[in-house]
Design a protein around this motif. Sequence first.
Motif, PDB file in Angstrom:
ATOM      1  N   ARG A   1       0.847  -1.128  -0.158  1.00  0.00           N
ATOM      2  CA  ARG A   1      -0.079   0.036   0.073  1.00  0.00           C
ATOM      3  C   ARG A   1       0.853   1.198  -0.031  1.00  0.00           C
ATOM      4  O   ARG A   1       1.810   1.459   0.769  1.00  0.00           O
ATOM      5  N   LYS A   2       0.427   2.422  -0.690  1.00  0.00           N
ATOM      6  CA  LYS A   2       1.282   3.423  -0.969  1.00  0.00           C
ATOM      7  C   LYS A   2       1.275   4.518   0.205  1.00  0.00           C
ATOM      8  O   LYS A   2       1.863   4.974   0.556  1.00  0.00           O
ATOM      9  N   ASP A   3      -0.114   4.364   0.808  1.00  0.00           N
ATOM     10  CA  ASP A   3      -0.685   5.639   1.700  1.00  0.00           C
ATOM     11  C   ASP A   3      -0.569   5.109   3.086  1.00  0.00           C
ATOM     12  O   ASP A   3      -1.118   5.591   3.797  1.00  0.00           O
ATOM     13  N   SER A   4       0.025   3.887   3.379  1.00  0.00           N
ATOM     14  CA  SER A   4      -0.184   3.225   4.898  1.00  0.00           C
ATOM     15  C   SER A   4       0.819   4.270   5.858  1.00  0.00           C
ATOM     16  O   SER A   4       1.823   4.839   5.479  1.00  0.00           O
ATOM     17  N   THR A   5       0.016   4.353   7.076  1.00  0.00           N
ATOM     18  CA  THR A   5       0.687   4.961   8.058  1.00  0.00           C
ATOM     19  C   THR A   5       0.828   3.884   9.179  1.00  0.00           C
ATOM     20  O   THR A   5       0.223   2.838   9.125  1.00  0.00           O
TER      21      THR A   5
ATOM     22  N   TYR B   1      -0.755 -10.047  -8.624  1.00  0.00           N
ATOM     23  CA  TYR B   1      -1.532 -10.681  -7.523  1.00  0.00           C
ATOM     24  C   TYR B   1      -0.602 -11.081  -6.416  1.00  0.00           C
ATOM     25  O   TYR B   1       0.646 -11.565  -6.457  1.00  0.00           O
ATOM     26  N   PRO B   2      -0.860 -10.553  -4.952  1.00  0.00           N
ATOM     27  CA  PRO B   2      -2.095 -10.111  -4.610  1.00  0.00           C
ATOM     28  C   PRO B   2      -2.325  -8.599  -4.708  1.00  0.00           C
ATOM     29  O   PRO B   2      -1.371  -7.932  -4.773  1.00  0.00           O
ATOM     30  N   PRO B   3      -3.595  -8.002  -4.701  1.00  0.00           N
ATOM     31  CA  PRO B   3      -3.640  -6.692  -4.907  1.00  0.00           C
ATOM     32  C   PRO B   3      -3.512  -6.094  -3.500  1.00  0.00           C
ATOM     33  O   PRO B   3      -3.506  -6.983  -2.250  1.00  0.00           O
ATOM     34  N   PRO B   4      -3.461  -4.732  -3.217  1.00  0.00           N
ATOM     35  CA  PRO B   4      -3.692  -4.088  -1.850  1.00  0.00           C
ATOM     36  C   PRO B   4      -4.637  -4.492  -0.937  1.00  0.00           C
ATOM     37  O   PRO B   4      -5.754  -4.786  -1.608  1.00  0.00           O
ATOM     38  N   ALA B   5      -4.665  -4.652   0.171  1.00  0.00           N
ATOM     39  CA  ALA B   5      -5.879  -4.890   1.070  1.00  0.00           C
ATOM     40  C   ALA B   5      -6.889  -3.805   0.850  1.00  0.00           C
ATOM     41  O   ALA B   5      -6.887  -2.647   0.466  1.00  0.00           O
ATOM     42  N   GLU B   6      -8.125  -4.509   1.033  1.00  0.00           N
ATOM     43  CA  GLU B   6      -9.381  -3.743   0.666  1.00  0.00           C
ATOM     44  C   GLU B   6     -10.197  -3.519   1.956  1.00  0.00           C
ATOM     45  O   GLU B   6     -10.376  -4.504   3.026  1.00  0.00           O
ATOM     46  N   SER B   7     -10.550  -2.298   2.338  1.00  0.00           N
ATOM     47  CA  SER B   7     -11.360  -1.889   3.492  1.00  0.00           C
ATOM     48  C   SER B   7     -12.660  -2.249   3.325  1.00  0.00           C
ATOM     49  O   SER B   7     -13.243  -1.523   2.309  1.00  0.00           O
ATOM     50  N   ILE B   8     -13.515  -2.784   4.103  1.00  0.00           N
ATOM     51  CA  ILE B   8     -14.983  -2.743   4.202  1.00  0.00           C
ATOM     52  C   ILE B   8     -15.608  -1.894   5.208  1.00  0.00           C
ATOM     53  O   ILE B   8     -16.725  -1.497   5.117  1.00  0.00           O
ATOM     54  N   ARG B   9     -14.860  -1.071   6.048  1.00  0.00           N
ATOM     55  CA  ARG B   9     -15.455  -0.422   6.936  1.00  0.00           C
ATOM     56  C   ARG B   9     -14.311   0.637   7.510  1.00  0.00           C
ATOM     57  O   ARG B   9     -13.181   0.219   7.915  1.00  0.00           O
ATOM     58  N   ASN B  10     -14.652   1.871   7.521  1.00  0.00           N
ATOM     59  CA  ASN B  10     -13.786   2.913   8.228  1.00  0.00           C
ATOM     60  C   ASN B  10     -14.526   3.618   9.239  1.00  0.00           C
ATOM     61  O   ASN B  10     -15.695   3.797   9.020  1.00  0.00           O
ATOM     62  N   GLY B  11     -13.650   4.236  10.214  1.00  0.00           N
ATOM     63  CA  GLY B  11     -14.341   5.181  11.039  1.00  0.00           C
ATOM     64  C   GLY B  11     -13.241   5.739  11.913  1.00  0.00           C
ATOM     65  O   GLY B  11     -11.916   5.557  11.718  1.00  0.00           O
ATOM     66  N   THR B  12     -13.757   6.418  12.996  1.00  0.00           N
ATOM     67  CA  THR B  12     -12.817   6.900  14.042  1.00  0.00           C
ATOM     68  C   THR B  12     -13.007   6.649  15.429  1.00  0.00           C
ATOM     69  O   THR B  12     -14.201   6.220  15.729  1.00  0.00           O
ATOM     70  N   LEU B  13     -12.145   6.855  16.226  1.00  0.00           N
ATOM     71  CA  LEU B  13     -12.369   6.496  17.557  1.00  0.00           C
ATOM     72  C   LEU B  13     -12.748   7.565  18.352  1.00  0.00           C
ATOM     73  O   LEU B  13     -11.810   8.542  18.428  1.00  0.00           O
TER      74      LEU B  13
END
Length: 673
Positions: free
Chosen positions: A382-386, A437-449
């Motif tokens: 992933r390019k934008d991973s923190t 293959y494989p592609p970057p991880a796919e997110s199915i839910r995002n949020g904040t704490l």
Amino acid sequence: MKPRWQPIPLPGDIAPYGDSALQPYLDKGKAVVVAGGPLGLSLIKVNANPYLMTPIQAQSRITGFAVHSGELFLQDGPVLSRWELTNGTCVAAINLLNPKLAWKLADGAVNWSKLHTLDNAQTETKLALAHARRKAEWLTLLENCEAFQRDTSAPRTPDEQAKLLAMIADLAQLVGANCGQIRAQLAAAEEAAAQMIFSAPVVRTHQVAAKAGALVYVIGRDGTLHPLDDKLQRMGTARHDNSARPALAMIESETEAHSDEFACRLFYVTGEGLVREIEGNSLPPAVKGEWRARGRSSLQPGIRPRIDSGMLWGNDAQETGVFALPVDEPGSASRIKLTQGEEWRWLELPKKGQLALVCTDTSSRLISFAKSNVTPERWGARKDSTPHYSSFLETEGRPLMVAEFDREPRQPGGALSFRVLVANNVDAADQRAVAWYPPPAESIRNGTLEAFSPAAKPPVSIRTQVTISMIDAYMIARDSSTREQLLALLADGATSWHSHKEKILKPYADAAAAGAALGELPLPPMAGKHALYSYQVGAAVTSEDAENARKVLERMRDLASPVIVRVIYTYSEEAWGGTEVNHRSHPLANERIELQFSNGDRISTSTDANGDAALPFSRLGFTVTSASAAPRAVDSRARSLTTELKGRTGNEIIIYYVKPLDTGGGRFPRKLS
């Protein structure tokens, strides 16, 4: 997402500056969470009304703990202690370097200072180690300030910028020019103090108290193994190696002798890189087997070693950053290979399946440890991973997922973000698919704490790996980020860097003299308080999210299987009247091919020995408008036929060239010489 309950404050400092906290542990039976770090632990009752039950202040430095049958076994410097989780009471303790210094509940009030007594030589060595560690903390503070100064995303006023530059100059003067010397001094101090640097304890599950055998094991960095019985009485020692990473793994297995007898094996990594297997039932513990060294290993703490899924897990040995060794096959190769030299810190394994999350302080990778893999990687880069912490999220009837929590906000003043990712368990169909293959991880839910209430503070800096039990996430977090801590030091007042500098320099003639005593100087007090937070991250995942996860896995199965195209080169000669003669055709085997598609995309790939090229599933349904190969393989004037990719197989791309013949004016063609 809001916390389940009001966060429970953790008393005092829990870790030296720059160090991580210890991963929290939930004892479900006692409903107690053990949370804290090297400077102190807390036993927190997490029933309907959670509260801090018992704070445990470190007397030396806590290196780890184990929970077994409702009891806590805690290693603090040379002292191993045993605590009841029901009421938070200590029931026994022993100094492993001086076993005569032991205590049990019947002796009355515990005298921790007495228990931690060392001889004069040991005391001097311990003090030298403490000074070296303190110098390393000062160096970390300097490096964080320099990183903050380079961070253009954090706005600062001209006054703050000037104070920051002045603070960096002050710290550089204290630390000195040779930062490498501080690290070298720490390494030397740790080596000198090897006998007093201990592992977290490991505790037997199937040891019967009435039997004369060891229940608890601890290993020192000097390679000394300490077995102890159920009353924490030491049962001798064993030393088979001159050095060992202070970390143990243990496995118990049934025997054919008696129903209450279990075999016990212990494992550790030596400084030479050898993985040692020890017979735990013998006294003193004896060598049972080994994986020979494949290069030296670091003795620094890393992944907590363990036995899971028939594998011995650890890090930085056996020619891999993280190893998975078949536990019943001493000498066998690791199932996974990761880059050595990276600081692998965390390992998460699900209850089912053959996937592992392996993480550094800045990244995470999802790896398959199945015996036969086309590719062990299950997530692409992933390019934008923190920097983040990742843990498996397992819920009944749903695909395996991963909950990922940012360590600090991406933007100053922002909230901590979390994501729920699909744990991809699909392997590539063959080696050709590895190109995409494989592609970057796919997110199915995002949020904040979020904060528990408008009056409460939200978590801003997560200090260690997050523990997930069922749908609940437990995390140790601070309500102030690293940026905010440094900004607080730049403010005016009693807690500023300027005030602290004046205080620590006062006993010395100048900054150079203070720098010479750097290991004795306290760091400035840092803003922010630690607390234990709990979020129901599993409940945030809806049925729709779970269905989307299934669709992602279906798409992975498509992506994992390539679209096969056979590339054929056709050559003929054109005679009088347009007749083609001398027709020849053959697959372009083992050649580099350039393809252009109807949407303008270009793909470079290679053919195999049969002339077949593999393309991503995403190309299915597209039209190849042109194809070209290396000049040595085809004529530079060759053209290709337009081809639509209609299925996974049965596709052909034809590159052709027709060469006009000079007939010499006659009716029949004549080949050119």
